[in-house]
Each structure stands twice: as structure tokens, then as C-alpha cells.
Write a protein that holds these residues in place. Structure first.
Motif, PDB file in Angstrom:
ATOM      1  N   VAL A 231      43.879  38.836  52.820  1.00 56.64           N
ATOM      2  CA  VAL A 231      44.461  38.021  51.759  1.00 56.64           C
ATOM      3  C   VAL A 231      43.806  38.389  50.432  1.00 56.64           C
ATOM      4  CG1 VAL A 231      44.921  35.696  50.907  1.00 56.64           C
ATOM      5  CG2 VAL A 231      44.894  36.139  53.360  1.00 56.64           C
ATOM      6  N   SER A 232      44.627  38.623  49.411  1.00 59.92           N
ATOM      7  CA  SER A 232      44.135  38.920  48.072  1.00 59.92           C
ATOM      8  C   SER A 232      44.761  37.934  47.097  1.00 59.92           C
ATOM      9  CB  SER A 232      44.496  40.358  47.676  1.00 59.92           C
ATOM     10  OG  SER A 232      44.243  40.572  46.300  1.00 59.92           O
ATOM     11  N   THR A 233      43.936  37.219  46.355  1.00 62.82           N
ATOM     12  CA  THR A 233      44.418  36.271  45.351  1.00 62.82           C
ATOM     13  C   THR A 233      43.768  36.610  44.022  1.00 62.82           C
ATOM     14  OG1 THR A 233      44.587  34.538  47.033  1.00 62.82           O
ATOM     15  CG2 THR A 233      44.621  33.839  44.743  1.00 62.82           C
ATOM     16  N   HIS A 234      44.579  36.798  42.985  1.00 64.49           N
ATOM     17  CA  HIS A 234      44.001  37.086  41.678  1.00 64.49           C
ATOM     18  C   HIS A 234      44.854  36.499  40.560  1.00 64.49           C
ATOM     19  CE1 HIS A 234      46.997  40.367  41.767  1.00 64.49           C
ATOM     20  NE2 HIS A 234      46.908  40.339  40.445  1.00 64.49           N
ATOM     21  N   LEU A 235      44.205  36.270  39.428  1.00 63.42           N
ATOM     22  CA  LEU A 235      44.890  35.775  38.240  1.00 63.42           C
ATOM     23  C   LEU A 235      45.371  36.958  37.417  1.00 63.42           C
ATOM     24  CD1 LEU A 235      42.557  32.912  36.965  1.00 63.42           C
ATOM     25  CD2 LEU A 235      44.849  32.656  37.893  1.00 63.42           C
ATOM     26  N   ASP A 236      46.650  36.947  37.070  1.00 60.13           N
ATOM     27  CA  ASP A 236      47.204  37.964  36.182  1.00 60.13           C
ATOM     28  C   ASP A 236      47.333  37.337  34.800  1.00 60.13           C
ATOM     29  OD1 ASP A 236      48.585  39.881  34.808  1.00 60.13           O
ATOM     30  OD2 ASP A 236      50.089  40.234  36.359  1.00 60.13           O
ATOM     31  N   VAL A 276      48.744  35.497  41.796  1.00 58.88           N
ATOM     32  CA  VAL A 276      49.382  36.429  42.721  1.00 58.88           C
ATOM     33  C   VAL A 276      48.605  36.426  44.043  1.00 58.88           C
ATOM     34  CG1 VAL A 276      50.137  38.802  43.103  1.00 58.88           C
ATOM     35  CG2 VAL A 276      50.106  37.857  40.776  1.00 58.88           C
ATOM     36  N   THR A 277      49.286  36.113  45.130  1.00 64.18           N
ATOM     37  CA  THR A 277      48.667  36.109  46.448  1.00 64.18           C
ATOM     38  C   THR A 277      49.425  37.081  47.344  1.00 64.18           C
ATOM     39  OG1 THR A 277      48.037  33.800  46.202  1.00 64.18           O
ATOM     40  CG2 THR A 277      47.996  34.703  48.424  1.00 64.18           C
TER      41      THR A 277
END
Length: 610
Positions: A231-236, A276-277
Motif C-alpha cells: 500500500v502506498s499513500t501520498h499527498l499530491d 493518492v492511495t
């Protein structure tokens, strides 16, 4: 005369897994170990994608960067997990933690040098996790980071240590950094067990093998990664825009101001913040995939693990293909920048789902606040961000070009239903006095002003308390992982299992909250029919579960022949409740937009009439 050598020599040795020649080439120190090939991969990324374990081992011994992300935003460790090779995952994970530790230690002198030049201070950073989903905020933890700074000495106290075995881990820890002529002394103080782990910066950096040995992950840790989704979660924040919030109605509206921790602050909204996940499952067995999908709770779905679309390396598998080169790409094709691979790729075919949600972040900026974001606060956030995913997200956000002022409070999204609200307070003990911090008696116009500076910090806070046992660099427990996917599971577990005393709530309070979100479901029986509320010691998660699992009253409308229908499962009821909560949130936002449009129309009419 010999012609020029082949392009990307390290990459080509990796492609053929000629690891002995790769070792010799790296020993010659004539090649850039971080050079990117035409597809954007470093030699280490290429070796991991191809599953060439021997080449990976050689590159890591030569300190290839494990922290680099690919063009698609995947870390080397995540690509290693996708291979499904336990030895590969163990090796990459060990070197990732080793490099994180050395980065933290190597960054301390610069941090202490910046702090040495800044005024001394004490400040508290309160982290609160909030959500629009009913009861989620009650279950999620909060923590206060207490920070003392004197000269080149720094101390950070925390009580939320992380999570293990799907439960929140709490305790009293202090992290102390003391500048010395030869480097820095780093101490981790466990107040519960009265133990102190020490690291001397210079000694640690000169004994890499000893430090590396302490970073070897357990077999259980490796196995848990190989049986869980990536799982990858980041703020764009590439398209973020800041605008002042308004207050007032109709004919009178002004720019919003609020008082935070005693300081007047302008309130801003940061729009176009996208969360974005992405979730990958190609490394999972059919059984693991079935458990991941079939056993997924509504909370996991709402926390960003809901599948929306999948993408694969779509070209058909050819006869000359291998598991890590499924479309039989030749090295000449791969290393030719003018050759288009289209949908072909190396590595195991990707199975991915993704979810993108747009959020508003909120900032409270005070131009009166005496703390300096760049000189006093950013060095601390940089240090914490090395091993803490929450601080990394905070750092990524506040390093944007913010409007003027100190961010005395910030609210940013972490997951699809979870926000983090960070508040700076009690600067130099002005709100709640501390015996370790004081403001000198006013002896000048500067000291007599409203500013808390100059601020004096007791040097004793940086010393080991009496009676504590001081140990060397040997750690009695592994470094905790702060990856977002583990945090998501921990949150979900906190919601469904027993909570702490601070999270106690009666079934009546829960019913009032839930009825606001599920008024049409008829899921909650009335308290008058079932007697009093649950005991006050019942946890919110358990009370919620028991309330929802109660069956509909026999003979109620919609129950033919007076027989009770089979109640929906807890998971189904909870899913419906969350869906209704989501719709209510969307409706609230729609009404807000409509009110704003109505106001603009009224404002234009009033202007034209005059």
C-alpha cells in the motif's frame, strides 16, 4: 583503437546477473552507482525488479540508495516485496533500516548546528487524528510531542510509540540529542523501564557492520509483508492553491481570524490537495488475495484499500519469457532510449488498484508568533521525518510556499477518512508553567514585551535521571516500522476491538451519534426496549459492534408473520452506515457550495442596485 564502452555498464552487468564483475566494477569507483537507465531505474532498482539477488547483495554492500522511489512512485522495498522472495525482502529491509539509521545520525550535526544559532525554547506539538466517520475520532489516538531546546541540546518526549500485534503501543519515551566536540550523543530514555540506550555519532558511523547486524528483521516481519498488500499513500500537492477563509453571512463577510494558543491567526484553505492511495497484490497467493478481498472490512475500504481499477503489464507472455521478464524484453530493446516498450515491462506483472480523493487542508497562520519555522521547527521535523511517516507528510506539506506567518495549527489528510491536526502550543510554558522552563524577569524593553523570548531551559532535562540503567548501542527491541499500510490495519483494529479508558463511551452516546448518520436503517434498537445503556467500561468499538449486531424487534413493521428477519451481518451494517456517512458529507459540501453561490448572486445584485 578501442571504441567507447557500452552505455550503462553497471545496469548491463545487473541484467546478466554477473555479480562478480559487478563487484569489480564497483571497486574501481569509476561508475555512478545511482545512474538511471533509459527507463528511470538505478542499478539497484533494476536488480530488484529482475529478482537478481546476488547483484542486489553486491549493490547494497556498496551502499546503493534503498530510499529512492521509482518513476511510478514505488520504493525499492515495495518492489522487493512484489518479487515474493523472502530472502530479497529480508536483505532490502535490513539495508533500508540501516540507511535510515545512518541518515538520522549523519543529519544530527547539521541539526544541532542550526539549533545552536537559534534562541532557546520549549514548545508542544499536539497531534490529533480526526474524521468525519462516526466514532472514528474517538477510537484514534492522539499524542503530544514535548520539545526542549537549549544551545545545541534537544529533547523530544512522546507517549504514542507505535503499534504492534494490531494494538496501539503507549509508553513514556524521551529522545535526547547532545552536541559534543566529536559529534553527538543520542539517547533514547525509556521511563517505564528506567533504561537508556545511547549512541555516539562518531562511533556508530565507524562501526557499520555492528549497526547493520542489529537491523536484521525477524522472519515473522518478512512473512507479514509477503502476505499483505503493498500500500502506498501520498499527498499530491503539485496543484495546491491557498485562499483565505471567509466568515459572516449575506451582506457582511470578512476574512476569517481565529485565536490559537493565544495568537491571532489567519485561516487559510489549501485546495487541490489530492490523497493518492495505491494497492498492489501480485505477490500474494490466491489464498492471501481471497483473505485480503473477502475479509476486508468497510473500514479498510474507506481507509484507501477499495479497488477502483487494475492495471497490468498487458502484453501477452511469450515463450522466451521469464517470471521477471514476462514479455521477453531483450537488453538491446531495454537500453535503447529510442525504443518504445509500450505496455511491456520487466518484473512480475503488476496487479494494482488505486484511489484518488481531493481534499482541503486548513492552515492557521500567525504573523505574531515568535517561533521561526525554518530555523527552530523545521530541523526537528526533518529529524523526526526520517523514521516517522506522519512527520514526513507534515514536512512535505509545510515545505510548500506557504502564505506569510507561522503555521500555529495545520490540518492535513492522512487517509481517506482520517486527518491529522497538529497544533503548536504552550510556547516556553506560557500557557501551563513547567519547572524546567522559565522566562527571565524583565530587565529590558525586549524582555518586558509580550514575546516569551528570551526563554531559559533547565540543563537538567538533558541528563539521565538518577537510578536509570545506561546501556550501549545494543537495542533490546527492533526499530518500529512506520509504513502507512500497517497504520491502516492498526486503526481498523482499534475501531473493532477494545479501546483505552480515555475512549470509554456509553451505548446511549453511541446511539445518538449513529442515529444522526443511519436514521433510515432502523438498525439500532431503542434503549427503552432493552433497558439501560451498556456499562460505562464498554469500549466504543465493542459497544458499536454489539449495538449493530442486535436483531430487529420481532413483530416490527416489515417483519411478516411476526417472525424476525435474519439481521444483516455486522460488516454489512457497518458498510451501510459508512456509505450514508459519506453521502451526508458530500451533501454537506454540496450545500456549502450552494450557499456560496447564493451569496455571490446576492452580492452582485446588491452591487448593481447601488
Amino acid at each position: 583503437m578501442a571504441g567507447p564502452g557500452p552505455t550503462f555498464p553497471l545496469h548491463r552487468l545487473v541484467w546478466a546477473n554477473r555479480h562478480r564483475e559487478l563487484e569489480a566494477a564497483l571497486n574501481s569507483r569509476q561508475h555512478d552507482i545511482e545512474q538511471e537507465d533509459p527507463r528511470g531505474r538505478t542499478p539497484l532498482e533494476l536488480a530488484v525488479s529482475l529478482g537478481n539477488l546476488e547483484s542486489v547483495r553486491v549493490l547494497l554492500r556498496h551502499n546503493a540508495n534503498v530510499g529512492k522511489e521509482s518513476c511510478q512512485g514505488w520504493a525499492v522495498l515495495q518492489e522487493a516485496v512484489s518479487t515474493g522472495d523472502p530472502e530479497m525482502v529480508q536483505l532490502v529491509l535490513q539495508y533500508r533500516d540501516y540507511q535510515r539509521a545512518t541518515q538520522r545520525l549523519a543529519g544530527i550535526p547539521e541539526l544541532l548546528n542550526k539549533l545552536r544559532q537559534a534562541p532557546d525554547f520549549y514548545v508542544e506539538m499536539k497531534w490529533e487524528f480526526t474524521s468525519w466517520v462516526p466514532l472514528v475520532s474517538k477510537m484514534c489516538p492522539s499524542d503530544v510531542y514535548r520539545v526542549w531546546k537549549r544551545g545545541e541540546n534537544l529533547r523530544v518526549d512522546t507517549s504514542l510509540l507505535g503499534f504492534e500485534h494490531m494494538t496501539w503501543q503507549r509508553g513514556r519515551r524521551s529522545f535526547i540529542f547532545k552536541g559534543q566536540e566529536a559529534g553527538a550523543l543520542v539517547m533514547e530514555v525509556d521511563h517505564d523501564r528506567q533504561l537508556v540506550h545511547t549512541e555516539t555519532l562518531g562511533l556508530t558511523l565507524h562501526e557499520p557492520e555492528a549497526l547493520l547486524a542489529t537491523m536484521r528483521p525477524s522472519e515473522e516481519h518478512v512473512a507479514s509483508r509477503l502476505t499483505s498488500p503493498i500500500v502506498s499513500t501520498h499527498l499530491d500537492t503539485r496543484n495546491v492553491a491557498f485562499e483565505r477563509n471567509k466568515c459572516g453571512i449575506w451582506g457582511w463577510r470578512s476574512e476569517k481570524m481565529e485565536t490559537v494558543s493565544g495568537y491571532e491567526a489567519k485561516v487559510y484553505s489549501a485546495t487541490n490537495v489530492e490523497l493518492v492511495t495505491r494497492t498492489r497484490t501480485e505477490h500474494l497467493s490466491d489464498q492471501d488475495k481471497s483473505r485480503s478481498k473477502g475479509g476486508k472490512t468497510p473500514f479498510q475500504s474507506f481507509l484507501g484499500m477499495a479497488q477502483q481499477h487494475s492495471s497490468h503489464n498487458g502484453a501477452p507472455v511469450q515463450q522466451a519469457a521469464s517470471p521477471t521478464n514476462p514479455t521477453a524484453i531483450s537488453p538491446d530493446e531495454y537500453f535503447d532510449p529510442n525504443f518504445s516498450l509500450e505496455s511491456r515491462n520487466i518484473g512480475r506483472p503488476i496487479e494494482m488498484s488505486s484511489k484518488v480523493q481531493r481534499f482541503k487542508a486548513t492552515l492557521w497562520l500567525s504573523e505574531e508568533h515568535p517561533l521561526s519555522l525554518g530555523d527552530q521547527v523545521m530541523p526537528i521535523i526533518d529529524l523526526m521525518a526520517i523514521s516517522n511517516a506522519h512527520f514526513a507528510k507534515l514536512r512535505d506539506f509545510i515545505t510548500l510556499r506557504l502564505p506569510p506567518g507561522f503555521p500555529v495549527k495545520i490540518e492535513i489528510p492522512l487517509f481517506h477518512v482520517l486527518n491529522a491536526r497538529i497544533t503548536f502550543s504552550n510556547l516556553c510554558g506560557c500557557d501551563e508553567p513547567l519547572s524546567s522552563v522559565w522566562v527571565p524577569a524583565p530587565s529590558s524593553a525586549i524582555a518586558a514585551s509580550a514575546s516569551p523570548f528570551p526563554c531559559e531551559v533547565d540543563p537538567a532535562v538533558f541528563e539521565v535521571p538518577d537510578g536509570y540503567s545506561v546501556l550501549g548501542t545494543e537495542r533490546s527491541e527492533p526499530l518500529r516500522d512506520e509504513d502507512d499500510d500497517l497504520l491502516q490495519f492498526a486503526i481498523q483494529q482499534s475501531l473493532l476491538e477494545a479501546g483505552t479508558e480515555a475512549e470509554q463511551v456509553t451505548a446511549y452516546e453511541e446511539q445518538l451519534q449513529l442515529e444522526r448518520h443511519v436514521p433510515a436503517l432502523g438498525l439500532l434498537p431503542s434503549l427503552s426496549a432493552h433497558g439501560s445503556a451498556l456499562p460505562s467500561h464498554a469500549s466504543p468499538g465493542r459497544a458499536l459492534q454489539e449495538s449493530l449486531q442486535m436483531s430487529i424487534e420481532p413483530g416490527s413493521p416489515g417483519s411478516p408473520h411476526g417472525t424476525p428477519p435474519a439481521p444483516p451481518s455486522f460488516e454489512e451494517q457497518l458498510r451501510l452506515a459508512l456509505e450514508l456517512s459519506s453521502r451526508e458529507e458530500e451533501e454537506r459540501e454540496r450545500r456549502g457550495r450552494q450557499e456560496e453561490e447564493d451569496f455571490q448572486r446576492v452580492l452582485q445584485l446588491s452591487l448593481t442596485e447601488h
